[in-house]
Design a protein around this motif. Structure first.
Motif, short mmCIF file in Angstrom:
data_model
loop_
_atom_site.label_atom_id
_atom_site.label_comp_id
_atom_site.label_asym_id
_atom_site.label_seq_id
_atom_site.Cartn_x
_atom_site.Cartn_y
_atom_site.Cartn_z
N LEU A 90 5.81 12.36 -7.00
CA LEU A 90 5.87 10.63 -7.42
C LEU A 90 4.34 10.88 -7.35
O LEU A 90 3.71 10.13 -7.30
CB LEU A 90 5.75 9.89 -5.19
N GLY A 91 2.97 12.05 -6.97
CA GLY A 91 1.50 12.05 -7.68
C GLY A 91 1.81 11.40 -6.67
O GLY A 91 1.92 12.07 -5.34
N CYS A 92 -0.17 10.61 -6.31
CA CYS A 92 -0.85 10.81 -5.34
C CYS A 92 0.04 9.31 -4.66
O CYS A 92 -0.08 8.41 -5.34
CB CYS A 92 -2.34 10.84 -5.85
N LEU A 93 -0.51 9.23 -3.39
CA LEU A 93 0.55 8.47 -2.16
C LEU A 93 -0.41 7.63 -1.70
O LEU A 93 -1.22 8.59 -1.00
CB LEU A 93 2.17 8.40 -1.62
N VAL A 94 -0.59 6.43 -1.11
CA VAL A 94 -1.04 5.59 0.39
C VAL A 94 -0.09 5.16 0.71
O VAL A 94 0.26 4.54 0.51
CB VAL A 94 -2.33 4.16 -1.01
N VAL A 95 -0.44 5.62 1.94
CA VAL A 95 0.39 5.38 3.46
C VAL A 95 -0.42 5.37 4.86
O VAL A 95 -1.21 5.12 5.00
CB VAL A 95 1.59 6.78 3.91
N LEU A 96 -0.12 3.03 4.51
CA LEU A 96 -0.56 2.36 5.96
C LEU A 96 0.57 1.56 6.37
O LEU A 96 1.43 0.85 5.71
CB LEU A 96 -2.03 1.87 5.76
N ALA A 97 0.42 1.40 7.49
CA ALA A 97 0.71 0.50 8.32
C ALA A 97 2.89 0.03 7.95
O ALA A 97 3.44 -0.35 7.61
CB ALA A 97 0.85 -0.57 8.32
#
Length: 326
Positions: free
Chosen positions: A144-151
């Motif tokens: 999935l490449g680069c991910l952003v995970v918050l909350a």
């Protein structure tokens, strides 16, 4: 075999502690952060750490993220399930996208941070870091490449935006929503984006000069004057579907005759149009004058893609093709 996750620190609110002169400044290393995450030691994951930078995210540059992409390419081996990058939230939507452009491996690179520093009540850093490690170690997140995970939300780097200065729910993906969520400690992916071929990180040279010019009511175009001789390319964030004032059309065309110019929308979501409006300064008019439509990319990401393409020596046709596939 126990999966290994590489955790790289760049600084940011998540790493900040009170400074002698007031306010908070980056101080904590990735090892310091991991030591303060409840439940992390219980995960069947081996953690490696690298203290790469300690900067507020607004002070990171393209060269920093290019160097980080090179580090990830060299460090991520077959025994690594993925990587977590810890940084400030101000520029996550840009750094994550630039990393995504350069990341070729199957391992997920998960970028996270915090909206509340460790000295505040309800600091969200530990929870975000735990969710990021779980996502980076998950088979579901591969390719999935680069991910952003918050909350506890999982966003694609290509889509995510910071939408509020202080809210914990600030990260949103206006075009399509999050890819999934971390539910009861397990990443649950509900949809996927197709991967794009990765670009090769450039050699250590000066990043291209690519300004972002945002149109506003009554803009007289002073920033466009003689710009072509001072830059390598430009992104114009137009009104609505990709429009500029009629009075600026000739200046925009002159610039596009000198350097690649990408047309994005300042609206923050939705695509640049290509065939709806036909008046002077409309998208049809501007594209006929040589501008390249940004598709669904917002102006910030369009600028980074153009920078990366110019660094690789892409031809005008290759630039058009890359944005058409965005």
């Amino acid at each position: 075999m126990t999966p290994t996750v590489l955790v790289v620190g760049l600084g940011g609110t998540i790493t900040m502690t009170p400074g002698a002169g007031g306010g908070v400044t980056p101080a904590l290393s990735p090892a310091d952060l991991l030591a303060g995450v409840p439940g992390l030691a219980d995960l069947p994951v081996t953690l490696e750490t690298t203290d790469f930078r300690r900067l507020a995210s607004g002070s990171l540059g393209i060269d920093d993220i290019t160097a980080l992409a090179g580090l990830l390419r060299s460090r991520l081996g077959e025994h690594h399930a993925g990587a977590v990058v810890v940084q400030g939230t101000d520029t996550i939507e840009e750094t994550a996208y630039l990393l995504d452009l350069y990341h070729a491996g199957p391992q997920p690179v998960v970028v996270t941070g915090a909206m509340r520093h460790p000295g505040q009540a309800g600091a969200d850093g530990p929870g975000n870091l735990l969710a990021a490690v779980r996502t980076a170690a998950s088979e579901a997140a591969r390719n999935l490449g680069c991910l952003v995970v918050l909350a506890d939300e999982i966003h694609a780097a290509r889509r995510v935006r910071k939408t509020h200065t202080t809210a914990g729910s600030t990260f949103q993906s206006p075009d399509g929503g999050p890819l999934g969520y971390v539910v009861e400690g397990r990443p649950r992916l509900l949809n996927r984006l197709p991967r794009r071929p990765a670009l090769d990180p450039p050699a250590a040279t000066r990043p291209p000069r690519v300004p972002l010019l945002t149109m506003s009511l009554g803009d007289d175009g002073v920033l466009l004057d003689d710009l072509g001789g001072r830059v390598d390319g430009a992104v114009i964030a137009g009104f609505g579907g990709g429009h500029v004032p009629q009075s600026l059309v000739e200046k925009v065309q002159k610039l596009a005759e000198q350097v690649p110019v990408v047309l994005a929308s300042r609206a923050g979501s939705g695509p640049v149009l290509t065939e709806t409006y036909g008046y002077p300064g409309s998208e049809r008019d501007l594209l006929a004058r040589g501008l390249v439509p940004a598709g669904f990319l917002d102006p910030f990401k369009a600028r980074l893609l153009l920078c990366a393409l110019l660094s690789s020596g892409a031809t005008p046709r290759a630039i058009e093709s890359a944005f058409a596939a965005s």
